[in-house]
Design a protein around this motif. Structure first.
Motif, PDB file in Angstrom:
ATOM      1  N   PRO A  94      58.147  37.027  42.978  1.00  0.00           N
ATOM      2  CA  PRO A  94      58.918  38.232  43.325  1.00  0.00           C
ATOM      3  C   PRO A  94      58.106  39.246  44.139  1.00  0.00           C
ATOM      4  CG  PRO A  94      58.533  38.096  40.951  1.00  0.00           C
ATOM      5  CD  PRO A  94      58.025  36.839  41.545  1.00  0.00           C
ATOM      6  N   LEU A  95      56.790  39.144  44.117  1.00  0.00           N
ATOM      7  CA  LEU A  95      55.960  40.067  44.902  1.00  0.00           C
ATOM      8  C   LEU A  95      55.689  39.561  46.313  1.00  0.00           C
ATOM      9  CD1 LEU A  95      53.323  41.097  42.209  1.00  0.00           C
ATOM     10  CD2 LEU A  95      55.252  42.437  43.044  1.00  0.00           C
ATOM     11  N   ALA A  96      56.149  38.377  46.656  1.00  0.00           N
ATOM     12  CA  ALA A  96      55.855  37.791  47.968  1.00  0.00           C
ATOM     13  C   ALA A  96      56.453  38.633  49.085  1.00  0.00           C
ATOM     14  CB  ALA A  96      56.404  36.371  48.030  1.00  0.00           C
ATOM     15  N   ASP A  97      55.743  38.653  50.216  1.00  0.00           N
ATOM     16  CA  ASP A  97      56.247  39.398  51.370  1.00  0.00           C
ATOM     17  C   ASP A  97      57.296  38.552  52.107  1.00  0.00           C
ATOM     18  OD1 ASP A  97      54.733  37.490  52.687  1.00  0.00           O
ATOM     19  OD2 ASP A  97      53.265  38.899  53.505  1.00  0.00           O
ATOM     20  N   ALA A  98      57.712  38.995  53.272  1.00  0.00           N
ATOM     21  CA  ALA A  98      58.778  38.311  54.021  1.00  0.00           C
ATOM     22  C   ALA A  98      58.379  36.892  54.421  1.00  0.00           C
ATOM     23  CB  ALA A  98      59.125  39.122  55.267  1.00  0.00           C
ATOM     24  N   GLU A  99      57.080  36.642  54.568  1.00  0.00           N
ATOM     25  CA  GLU A  99      56.607  35.306  54.934  1.00  0.00           C
ATOM     26  C   GLU A  99      56.333  34.437  53.704  1.00  0.00           C
ATOM     27  OE1 GLU A  99      53.143  36.003  57.283  1.00  0.00           O
ATOM     28  OE2 GLU A  99      54.266  36.962  58.897  1.00  0.00           O
ATOM     29  N   GLY A 100      56.573  34.966  52.503  1.00  0.00           N
ATOM     30  CA  GLY A 100      56.357  34.204  51.276  1.00  0.00           C
ATOM     31  C   GLY A 100      54.912  34.201  50.792  1.00  0.00           C
ATOM     32  N   ARG A 101      54.099  35.145  51.279  1.00  0.00           N
ATOM     33  CA  ARG A 101      52.694  35.195  50.913  1.00  0.00           C
ATOM     34  C   ARG A 101      52.439  36.296  49.885  1.00  0.00           C
ATOM     35  NH1 ARG A 101      50.431  31.738  53.817  1.00  0.00           N
ATOM     36  NH2 ARG A 101      48.238  32.180  53.642  1.00  0.00           N
ATOM     37  N   VAL A 102      51.531  36.002  48.943  1.00  0.00           N
ATOM     38  CA  VAL A 102      51.042  37.016  47.999  1.00  0.00           C
ATOM     39  C   VAL A 102      49.541  37.161  48.215  1.00  0.00           C
ATOM     40  CG1 VAL A 102      52.826  36.718  46.243  1.00  0.00           C
ATOM     41  CG2 VAL A 102      50.777  35.313  46.157  1.00  0.00           C
ATOM     42  N   TYR A 103      49.026  38.321  47.871  1.00  0.00           N
ATOM     43  CA  TYR A 103      47.626  38.654  48.121  1.00  0.00           C
ATOM     44  C   TYR A 103      46.928  38.900  46.781  1.00  0.00           C
ATOM     45  CZ  TYR A 103      49.578  39.156  52.733  1.00  0.00           C
ATOM     46  OH  TYR A 103      50.235  38.906  53.918  1.00  0.00           O
ATOM     47  N   SER A 104      45.858  38.163  46.561  1.00  0.00           N
ATOM     48  CA  SER A 104      45.134  38.293  45.293  1.00  0.00           C
ATOM     49  C   SER A 104      43.929  39.212  45.472  1.00  0.00           C
ATOM     50  CB  SER A 104      44.696  36.919  44.787  1.00  0.00           C
ATOM     51  OG  SER A 104      43.904  36.272  45.752  1.00  0.00           O
ATOM     52  N   SER A 105      43.381  39.636  44.363  1.00  0.00           N
ATOM     53  CA  SER A 105      42.246  40.563  44.396  1.00  0.00           C
ATOM     54  C   SER A 105      41.008  39.879  44.965  1.00  0.00           C
ATOM     55  CB  SER A 105      41.957  41.081  42.991  1.00  0.00           C
ATOM     56  OG  SER A 105      41.425  40.045  42.201  1.00  0.00           O
ATOM     57  N   ASN A 106      40.043  40.701  45.379  1.00  0.00           N
ATOM     58  CA  ASN A 106      38.796  40.160  45.916  1.00  0.00           C
ATOM     59  C   ASN A 106      37.682  40.168  44.861  1.00  0.00           C
ATOM     60  OD1 ASN A 106      38.235  42.871  45.794  1.00  0.00           O
ATOM     61  ND2 ASN A 106      37.652  43.091  47.925  1.00  0.00           N
ATOM     62  N   VAL A 107      38.056  40.135  43.600  1.00  0.00           N
ATOM     63  CA  VAL A 107      37.084  40.136  42.501  1.00  0.00           C
ATOM     64  C   VAL A 107      36.533  38.723  42.329  1.00  0.00           C
ATOM     65  CG1 VAL A 107      36.786  40.475  40.020  1.00  0.00           C
ATOM     66  CG2 VAL A 107      38.224  42.040  41.323  1.00  0.00           C
ATOM     67  N   ASN A 108      35.211  38.639  42.255  1.00  0.00           N
ATOM     68  CA  ASN A 108      34.545  37.367  41.976  1.00  0.00           C
ATOM     69  C   ASN A 108      34.140  37.384  40.500  1.00  0.00           C
ATOM     70  OD1 ASN A 108      32.867  35.161  41.691  1.00  0.00           O
ATOM     71  ND2 ASN A 108      31.803  35.503  43.630  1.00  0.00           N
ATOM     72  N   PRO A 109      34.826  36.627  39.641  1.00  0.00           N
ATOM     73  CA  PRO A 109      34.538  36.683  38.202  1.00  0.00           C
ATOM     74  C   PRO A 109      33.097  36.312  37.842  1.00  0.00           C
ATOM     75  CG  PRO A 109      36.609  35.564  38.583  1.00  0.00           C
ATOM     76  CD  PRO A 109      35.968  35.767  39.919  1.00  0.00           C
ATOM     77  N   ILE A 110      32.481  35.424  38.593  1.00  0.00           N
ATOM     78  CA  ILE A 110      31.096  35.043  38.298  1.00  0.00           C
ATOM     79  C   ILE A 110      30.159  36.212  38.549  1.00  0.00           C
ATOM     80  CG2 ILE A 110      29.207  33.505  38.963  1.00  0.00           C
ATOM     81  CD1 ILE A 110      31.413  31.399  39.523  1.00  0.00           C
ATOM     82  N   ASP A 111      30.345  36.899  39.675  1.00  0.00           N
ATOM     83  CA  ASP A 111      29.529  38.088  39.945  1.00  0.00           C
ATOM     84  C   ASP A 111      29.735  39.153  38.873  1.00  0.00           C
ATOM     85  OD1 ASP A 111      28.505  36.971  42.243  1.00  0.00           O
ATOM     86  OD2 ASP A 111      29.841  38.072  43.609  1.00  0.00           O
ATOM     87  N   GLU A 112      30.969  39.296  38.421  1.00  0.00           N
ATOM     88  CA  GLU A 112      31.261  40.302  37.403  1.00  0.00           C
ATOM     89  C   GLU A 112      30.611  39.948  36.066  1.00  0.00           C
ATOM     90  OE1 GLU A 112      32.566  43.215  38.107  1.00  0.00           O
ATOM     91  OE2 GLU A 112      32.834  42.549  40.171  1.00  0.00           O
ATOM     92  N   LEU A 113      30.587  38.678  35.719  1.00  0.00           N
ATOM     93  CA  LEU A 113      29.917  38.271  34.481  1.00  0.00           C
ATOM     94  C   LEU A 113      28.415  38.528  34.565  1.00  0.00           C
ATOM     95  CD1 LEU A 113      31.846  34.988  33.635  1.00  0.00           C
ATOM     96  CD2 LEU A 113      31.990  37.189  32.473  1.00  0.00           C
ATOM     97  N   VAL A 114      27.826  38.286  35.727  1.00  0.00           N
ATOM     98  CA  VAL A 114      26.401  38.583  35.919  1.00  0.00           C
ATOM     99  C   VAL A 114      26.165  40.088  35.789  1.00  0.00           C
ATOM    100  CG1 VAL A 114      24.518  38.556  37.611  1.00  0.00           C
ATOM    101  CG2 VAL A 114      25.947  36.534  37.300  1.00  0.00           C
ATOM    102  N   ASN A 115      27.035  40.889  36.385  1.00  0.00           N
ATOM    103  CA  ASN A 115      26.928  42.345  36.256  1.00  0.00           C
ATOM    104  C   ASN A 115      27.049  42.783  34.805  1.00  0.00           C
ATOM    105  OD1 ASN A 115      26.460  43.154  38.890  1.00  0.00           O
ATOM    106  ND2 ASN A 115      28.638  43.272  39.378  1.00  0.00           N
ATOM    107  N   MET A 116      27.955  42.152  34.078  1.00  0.00           N
ATOM    108  CA  MET A 116      28.165  42.507  32.676  1.00  0.00           C
ATOM    109  C   MET A 116      26.915  42.207  31.846  1.00  0.00           C
ATOM    110  SD  MET A 116      31.217  41.348  30.079  1.00  0.00           S
ATOM    111  CE  MET A 116      30.952  39.640  30.412  1.00  0.00           C
ATOM    112  N   ILE A 117      26.322  41.060  32.054  1.00  0.00           N
ATOM    113  CA  ILE A 117      25.108  40.699  31.308  1.00  0.00           C
ATOM    114  C   ILE A 117      23.965  41.641  31.670  1.00  0.00           C
ATOM    115  CG2 ILE A 117      23.340  38.906  31.056  1.00  0.00           C
ATOM    116  CD1 ILE A 117      25.657  36.858  31.404  1.00  0.00           C
ATOM    117  N   SER A 118      23.813  41.923  32.951  1.00  0.00           N
ATOM    118  CA  SER A 118      22.745  42.816  33.400  1.00  0.00           C
ATOM    119  C   SER A 118      22.912  44.229  32.845  1.00  0.00           C
ATOM    120  CB  SER A 118      22.723  42.847  34.929  1.00  0.00           C
ATOM    121  OG  SER A 118      21.802  43.784  35.400  1.00  0.00           O
ATOM    122  N   ALA A 119      24.141  44.753  32.899  1.00  0.00           N
ATOM    123  CA  ALA A 119      24.394  46.098  32.378  1.00  0.00           C
ATOM    124  C   ALA A 119      24.183  46.152  30.877  1.00  0.00           C
ATOM    125  CB  ALA A 119      25.817  46.536  32.728  1.00  0.00           C
ATOM    126  N   SER A 120      24.600  45.115  30.171  1.00  0.00           N
ATOM    127  CA  SER A 120      24.425  45.081  28.722  1.00  0.00           C
ATOM    128  C   SER A 120      22.945  45.076  28.350  1.00  0.00           C
ATOM    129  CB  SER A 120      25.128  43.838  28.165  1.00  0.00           C
ATOM    130  OG  SER A 120      24.893  43.707  26.793  1.00  0.00           O
TER     131      SER A 120
END
Length: 145
Positions: A94-120
């Motif tokens: 339902p969020l698709a644009d007129a061309e049928g495309r959806v756009y996902s976030s640019n979050v890299n979960p692996i980088d975020e897990l590394v950040n989480m471990i480092s911050a902790s």
């Protein structure tokens, strides 16, 4: 520098790492979100820090009138990633644009897990600094016994 300033410096470090953990949690929570346009897609956020130096009177020096510096961490704000967002074809979404495309976030979960471990771990190190300073102060008080 007063021994009590150690708690101030470690406290600013703990506050900074806590903010880093909060932004990482927000990024991980939104890693799989999609939007109907590239502008509406979630973009990874990261906190901005700088070294904070405060000048204080009464430092150790000739005559006791020299300035001493106290360090710490200053939180400047939060920046948003400018990396491109991914798009994929999902005409049934339902969020698709007129061309049928959806756009996902640019979050890299692996980088975020590394950040989480480092911050902790950085947060834990600041806690250890406070505990060590407390133990040293208590040992100093015991010298008079």
């Amino acid at each position: 520098m007063s021994l009590f300033n150690i708690f101030d410096v470690a406290g600013t470090g703990m506050a900074a790492q806590s903010m880093r953990l909060n932004t990482t949690a927000s990024n991980l929570a939104n890693a799989d979100t999609v939007a109907g346009s590239p502008e509406a897609a979630y973009r990874a956020k990261s906190p901005l820090f700088s070294a904070a130096m405060a000048r204080q009177m009464g430092g150790v020096g000739a005559g006791g009138d020299a300035d001493s510096a106290m360090g710490g961490v200053k939180i400047l704000g939060v920046s948003e990633s400018q990396a491109p967002v991914d798009s994929h074809y999902e005409p049934g979404n339902p969020l698709a644009d007129a061309e049928g495309r959806v756009y996902s976030s640019n979050v890299n979960p692996i980088d975020e897990l590394v950040n989480m471990i480092s911050a902790s771990r950085s947060y834990q190190n600041n806690v250890e600094v406070m505990n060590t300073a407390k133990q040293l102060m208590l040992k100093t008080l015991d010298l008079g016994k």
